[in-house]
Motif scaffolding. Sequence first.
Motif, short mmCIF file in Angstrom:
data_model
loop_
_atom_site.label_atom_id
_atom_site.label_comp_id
_atom_site.label_asym_id
_atom_site.label_seq_id
_atom_site.Cartn_x
_atom_site.Cartn_y
_atom_site.Cartn_z
N ILE A 175 3.54 62.85 -15.34
CA ILE A 175 2.41 62.95 -16.26
C ILE A 175 1.47 64.08 -15.84
N ASP A 176 0.52 63.82 -14.97
CA ASP A 176 -0.48 64.86 -14.73
C ASP A 176 -1.37 64.58 -13.52
N PHE A 177 -0.86 64.75 -12.32
CA PHE A 177 -1.69 64.67 -11.11
C PHE A 177 -2.50 63.38 -11.02
N GLU B 184 -11.16 76.81 -14.95
CA GLU B 184 -10.77 75.55 -15.58
C GLU B 184 -10.57 74.53 -14.47
N ARG B 185 -11.21 73.38 -14.64
CA ARG B 185 -11.19 72.34 -13.59
C ARG B 185 -11.73 72.90 -12.27
N GLY B 186 -12.74 73.76 -12.38
CA GLY B 186 -13.35 74.34 -11.18
C GLY B 186 -14.64 73.61 -10.84
N GLN C 59 -4.58 79.77 -9.14
CA GLN C 59 -6.00 79.61 -9.52
C GLN C 59 -6.04 79.55 -11.04
N TRP C 60 -6.89 78.70 -11.57
CA TRP C 60 -7.02 78.61 -13.02
C TRP C 60 -8.31 79.33 -13.46
N ASP C 61 -8.45 80.58 -13.05
CA ASP C 61 -9.68 81.33 -13.31
C ASP C 61 -9.61 82.04 -14.66
N ILE D 268 4.20 81.09 -16.56
CA ILE D 268 4.13 80.92 -18.01
C ILE D 268 3.91 79.45 -18.35
N LYS D 269 2.85 79.20 -19.10
CA LYS D 269 2.63 77.88 -19.69
C LYS D 269 2.87 78.05 -21.19
N ALA D 270 4.03 77.63 -21.66
CA ALA D 270 4.37 77.84 -23.07
C ALA D 270 4.69 76.51 -23.72
C1 GCU Z 1 -4.23 69.22 -17.29
C2 GCU Z 1 -5.60 69.80 -17.32
C3 GCU Z 1 -5.67 71.01 -18.15
C4 GCU Z 1 -4.58 71.99 -17.77
C5 GCU Z 1 -3.23 71.31 -17.72
C6 GCU Z 1 -2.14 72.17 -17.14
O1 GCU Z 1 -3.89 68.70 -18.54
O2 GCU Z 1 -6.50 68.86 -17.81
O3 GCU Z 1 -6.93 71.57 -17.94
O4 GCU Z 1 -4.55 73.00 -18.68
O5 GCU Z 1 -3.30 70.19 -16.92
O6 GCU Z 1 -1.65 71.85 -16.07
O7 GCU Z 1 -1.77 73.16 -17.75
#
Ligand code: GCU
Length: 676
Positions: free
Chosen positions: A358-360, A155-157, A146-148, A275-277
Amino acid sequence: ALPESQRTATNSPAIDTVIVLGDEASDASSPLSVAGRELVDGISKILGRSVSLGSSSSQHTSSTLVVGVRDAFTLLEGVPSSSPLDHTDGYWIDPASSSSPSRIIGHDARGVLYGAFAYLSKLAQGRLSSEAWGSSPRAPIRWINQWDNMDGTIERGYGGRSLFFEGGAIREDLARVKEYARLMASVGLNGIVINNVNANASLLSEESLANGVKRVADIMRPYGVRIGLALNFDAPRTLGGLETSDPLDENVVAWWTEKTHLIYKYVPDMLGYTIKANSEGQPGPLSYGRTLAEGANLFAKPLSQYGGFVFYRAFVYDHHLREDNPKNDRANAAVDFFAHLDDAFDDNVVVQVKFGPIDFQVREPVSPLLARLRKTKAVIEFMVAQEYMGQQTHAVYLAPQWQEVLAFDMRVDGKPSLVRDILSPSGPFGWPTTGYTAVVNVGRDTTWLGHHLAMANLYAYGRLTWAPESDARVLLDEWTRLTWSTDPEVVETLGNLLMDTWPAYEGHSGNLGIQTLCDILYTHYGPSPASQDGNGWGQWTRANAKSLGMDRTVATGTGFAGQYHPEVASVYEKIETTPDNLLLWFHHVPYTHVLKSGKTVIQHFYDAHYEGAAMVQTFSQRWASLRGKIDDARWEHVAFKLAYQAGHALVWRDSVCRFYHSLSGIDDDKKRVGHY
Ligand code: GCU
């Protein structure tokens, strides 16, 4: 309840008593006791008759359902010598005969719960078999991210505010969290990271752990769902007051070690950290001149004593990339950053890889990184949240896309290596800890996801993590029977409609592998092909007056195609062998280039946009035929959304067609776009 006509002999076992074996049966926090309660409640509601919970000393008759872990049964009569019961989370279900009770047997307590939900699912669909059957999951990791945010936003909710947070803290009322855990268990999911990848470190204060995070874990645990936390790499500085967050600094190591002890004091079965670093401006080890592996191992060490994992996201890339260098390519980033570190990660690090480079996007080739790590384990990351796919305002059923990804053969060492096999302990790399995670944006909206049809994606995601060879259409039909109606007309109509949604969306958004063509800078929602070039994000199409597409070949382009194993690389290297639907992902061609279909690229764009948008126009009509066959409230909600989707599909069609028409100056053969 099932309609009377469908309560056939097999579908209506004459169960009047459920008996749960074992001491834990009376412990409300055990999945065993949840299984007992779910069965009593479920069977009575589905069949409309009264069912009670018996004690272990009650007599076993043919109207009893006995459930328990396999060791609780004195005899395992009828269970084959090698069965799903040999595997973690596996179950075996044996319907009653005239002389013996029905049984649900689990490898472990969670297996019993999964067996209970599988039994209820079949019963509710009117498909309970008279033969014994069982199942166990292909992968141990079946998670949700969850991106809460702690302020209650997501985020993206698109489905309301967070179930977990409000005003900087965990919410008082966690009733929906319990329902969420139940929902997850019913489709086989077993873990959830509750906060945003762009994490706010204050979640880690002792006050928040003791009074918040612990309560969430306690509520979800009985459903076999464990929680994990997303961390902010810079927390030692921002929360701990240290001067640095350098992963090799001994104060930083001590800070994280102590934090980890503290978290486990309140959540002793915590799954680990995401971790998103060094991604999109986030801090990370590279900011301190350390490697990504050094960054991941910083967390892995203290977690290892508790059996916890570091989920280290491979979403590391430069978001100020210059397009004027033809060799620059964001798609290269994951392999460039991670592949050479294969030997450097600790055992309990799992690299989390988005399904595409890339990104979904609406269509991407499978991320080559999934075939380039061998020693280091990986999980795949999908997105239920539909960020680039209509954001739960459009109905887009994504399981067909995931099914294609999972069935793709990466040809590791020239041998069959389907993605779904790589993501299993029995796969080519033998990763004991691998599997799935997906970005999910369940919120407080009564629809959970903002659109009643979006739940098909969450259902299918869970089922695919358990059985990744499942067919998207079969899963859809199951979901319809469970969620809407067992009426064959409803199942058929909704199934056909939803199966058309991804192709339609691809048709009117971005085709031939060009990416979604939405606004890349801000919303990721409506059409904005112009935003796809000249941005630092590296989501480019390199469209000019004559030609478009990214040359990602080794011979003349960015070299991305060469990140695959040779057999796959050679397919993508040449225009002739690249499938049309990924042509512009891998090659830069003139608008007049002729596709395998015989059409030019530009004519294909026009046709696909018109056909995709026309397909969306049919959805409302098809949905209208279901009026009266399902409840009015949900019918109206969906009808409203589909009417909007129909209009927006036209906006998409016209924006994209006009953009490429004015850029290329080439008219449409069918005289819909251009000057005549
Ligand atoms: C996409 C998305 C972001 C998110 C990122 C991620 O870029 O737009 O909101 O932070 O993916 O997966 O971390």
